[in-house]
Motif scaffolding. Structure first.
Motif, mmCIF file in Angstrom:
data_model
loop_
_atom_site.group_PDB
_atom_site.id
_atom_site.type_symbol
_atom_site.label_atom_id
_atom_site.label_comp_id
_atom_site.label_asym_id
_atom_site.label_seq_id
_atom_site.Cartn_x
_atom_site.Cartn_y
_atom_site.Cartn_z
ATOM 1 N N LEU A 52 146.894 52.360 4.214
ATOM 2 C CA LEU A 52 147.227 51.959 5.582
ATOM 3 C C LEU A 52 146.566 50.605 5.828
ATOM 4 O O LEU A 52 145.368 50.439 5.576
ATOM 5 N N VAL A 53 147.340 49.646 6.274
ATOM 6 C CA VAL A 53 146.852 48.277 6.431
ATOM 7 C C VAL A 53 146.872 47.900 7.912
ATOM 8 O O VAL A 53 147.904 47.997 8.570
ATOM 9 N N PHE A 54 145.712 47.480 8.410
ATOM 10 C CA PHE A 54 145.586 46.992 9.778
ATOM 11 C C PHE A 54 145.574 45.468 9.695
ATOM 12 O O PHE A 54 144.706 44.883 9.049
ATOM 13 N N VAL A 55 146.559 44.853 10.347
ATOM 14 C CA VAL A 55 146.753 43.412 10.188
ATOM 15 C C VAL A 55 146.488 42.684 11.501
ATOM 16 O O VAL A 55 147.076 43.010 12.538
ATOM 17 N N GLU A 56 145.630 41.694 11.433
ATOM 18 C CA GLU A 56 145.384 40.789 12.557
ATOM 19 C C GLU A 56 146.186 39.523 12.298
ATOM 20 O O GLU A 56 146.077 38.903 11.225
ATOM 21 N N VAL A 57 147.015 39.153 13.259
ATOM 22 C CA VAL A 57 147.831 37.946 13.144
ATOM 23 C C VAL A 57 147.162 36.860 13.968
ATOM 24 O O VAL A 57 146.888 37.046 15.151
ATOM 25 N N ARG A 58 146.891 35.726 13.338
ATOM 26 C CA ARG A 58 146.249 34.608 14.021
ATOM 27 C C ARG A 58 147.150 33.390 13.919
ATOM 28 O O ARG A 58 147.538 32.978 12.834
ATOM 29 N N CYS A 98 142.307 52.697 3.690
ATOM 30 C CA CYS A 98 142.665 51.649 4.654
ATOM 31 C C CYS A 98 142.100 50.308 4.222
ATOM 32 O O CYS A 98 141.138 50.243 3.463
ATOM 33 N N ARG A 99 142.691 49.262 4.764
ATOM 34 C CA ARG A 99 142.125 47.924 4.584
ATOM 35 C C ARG A 99 142.498 47.074 5.783
ATOM 36 O O ARG A 99 143.408 47.395 6.540
ATOM 37 N N PHE A 100 141.756 45.979 5.935
ATOM 38 C CA PHE A 100 141.982 45.035 7.022
ATOM 39 C C PHE A 100 142.438 43.706 6.419
ATOM 40 O O PHE A 100 141.734 43.110 5.621
ATOM 41 N N ASP A 101 143.638 43.287 6.815
ATOM 42 C CA ASP A 101 144.188 42.013 6.354
ATOM 43 C C ASP A 101 144.323 41.071 7.543
ATOM 44 O O ASP A 101 144.382 41.507 8.696
ATOM 45 N N VAL A 102 144.383 39.801 7.240
ATOM 46 C CA VAL A 102 144.648 38.777 8.256
ATOM 47 C C VAL A 102 145.816 37.940 7.762
ATOM 48 O O VAL A 102 145.882 37.585 6.584
ATOM 49 N N ILE A 103 146.732 37.666 8.662
ATOM 50 C CA ILE A 103 147.812 36.728 8.362
ATOM 51 C C ILE A 103 147.626 35.531 9.277
ATOM 52 O O ILE A 103 147.616 35.667 10.501
ATOM 53 N N ALA A 104 147.413 34.397 8.652
ATOM 54 C CA ALA A 104 147.267 33.148 9.384
ATOM 55 C C ALA A 104 148.644 32.494 9.474
ATOM 56 O O ALA A 104 149.277 32.220 8.458
ATOM 57 N N ILE A 105 149.101 32.288 10.680
ATOM 58 C CA ILE A 105 150.408 31.670 10.923
ATOM 59 C C ILE A 105 150.180 30.272 11.490
ATOM 60 O O ILE A 105 149.438 30.100 12.456
ATOM 61 N N THR A 106 150.808 29.299 10.864
ATOM 62 C CA THR A 106 150.736 27.915 11.333
ATOM 63 C C THR A 106 152.156 27.343 11.354
ATOM 64 O O THR A 106 153.041 27.861 10.673
ATOM 65 N N PRO A 107 152.368 26.286 12.121
ATOM 66 C CA PRO A 107 153.705 25.680 12.134
ATOM 67 C C PRO A 107 154.071 25.177 10.741
ATOM 68 O O PRO A 107 153.225 24.648 10.019
ATOM 69 N N GLY A 108 155.327 25.366 10.366
ATOM 70 C CA GLY A 108 155.793 24.910 9.059
ATOM 71 C C GLY A 108 156.643 23.669 9.172
ATOM 72 O O GLY A 108 157.115 23.317 10.251
ATOM 73 N N ARG A 109 156.850 23.013 8.054
ATOM 74 C CA ARG A 109 157.704 21.822 8.035
ATOM 75 C C ARG A 109 159.164 22.200 7.830
ATOM 76 O O ARG A 109 160.030 21.726 8.541
ATOM 77 N N ILE A 110 159.413 23.067 6.846
ATOM 78 C CA ILE A 110 160.790 23.448 6.547
ATOM 79 C C ILE A 110 161.197 24.667 7.368
ATOM 80 O O ILE A 110 162.240 24.692 7.982
ATOM 81 N N ARG A 111 160.331 25.673 7.362
ATOM 82 C CA ARG A 111 160.573 26.861 8.172
ATOM 83 C C ARG A 111 159.753 26.733 9.443
ATOM 84 O O ARG A 111 158.838 25.933 9.534
ATOM 85 N N ARG A 112 160.076 27.590 10.410
ATOM 86 C CA ARG A 112 159.382 27.513 11.693
ATOM 87 C C ARG A 112 157.882 27.800 11.550
ATOM 88 O O ARG A 112 157.058 27.180 12.216
ATOM 89 N N PHE A 113 157.554 28.767 10.672
ATOM 90 C CA PHE A 113 156.149 29.148 10.485
ATOM 91 C C PHE A 113 155.797 29.173 9.005
ATOM 92 O O PHE A 113 156.645 29.381 8.156
ATOM 93 N N ARG A 114 154.523 28.962 8.745
ATOM 94 C CA ARG A 114 153.942 29.122 7.413
ATOM 95 C C ARG A 114 152.959 30.275 7.498
ATOM 96 O O ARG A 114 152.183 30.352 8.452
ATOM 97 N N ALA A 115 152.980 31.163 6.521
ATOM 98 C CA ALA A 115 152.090 32.315 6.540
ATOM 99 C C ALA A 115 151.128 32.262 5.365
ATOM 100 O O ALA A 115 151.512 31.917 4.247
ATOM 101 N N GLN A 116 149.876 32.589 5.656
ATOM 102 C CA GLN A 116 148.862 32.753 4.621
ATOM 103 C C GLN A 116 148.306 34.162 4.795
ATOM 104 O O GLN A 116 147.728 34.487 5.827
ATOM 105 N N TRP A 117 148.477 34.998 3.781
ATOM 106 C CA TRP A 117 148.093 36.413 3.841
ATOM 107 C C TRP A 117 146.783 36.604 3.110
ATOM 108 O O TRP A 117 146.692 36.344 1.913
#
Length: 126
Positions: A52-58, A98-117
């Motif tokens: 089970l993964v608990f994800v914080e989106v930033r 369980c584990r805790f993940d973070v997804i860092a979302i930043t504006p992208g150049r080609i796509r609307r968002f860039r994700a770093q997991w």
């Protein structure tokens, strides 16, 4: 340009949607989004196999002085751990890994968002 609270909220929701789509594309099953309890909130709850993964989106826009990862402070981690324990209690899922993940979302150049997991960004003993 002055951001409004509603504008930031809409941007946050869009980032959470992008993160959920990203995780699903990587093979995770989205169980719940925006789990709220007294003292905390979890943006995305997902299953990665038996885990089970608990994800914080930033989300951080262009020009932000703080990276999305730096914004997950020790205090924020404690609130996420608290919310996860409430979630597990309500779902009777204490035995599940369980584990805790973070997804860092930043504006992208080609796509609307860039994700770093970042998997296992922190653990409950932090």
């Amino acid at each position: 340009m002055i951001e409004t609270r509603e504008g930031r909220r809409q941007q946050g929701l869009a980032a959470e949607e992008a993160a959920a789509r990203y995780l699903a594309a990587k093979g995770l099953h989205i169980v719940q989004r925006n789990f709220c309890c007294r003292g905390g909130e979890i943006d995305v709850v997902a299953r990665d196999g038996d885990t089970l993964v608990f994800v914080e989106v930033r989300y951080r826009g262009t020009g932000s002085l703080e990276s999305p990862m730096e914004s997950v402070t020790t205090r924020k981690q404690r609130r996420l751990i608290h919310a996860a324990s409430i979630y597990l209690q309500r779902q009777h899922s204490w035995q599940m890994p369980c584990r805790f993940d973070v997804i860092a979302i930043t504006p992208g150049r080609i796509r609307r968002f860039r994700a770093q997991w970042i998997k296992n960004a922190f653990d409950a003993s932090s």
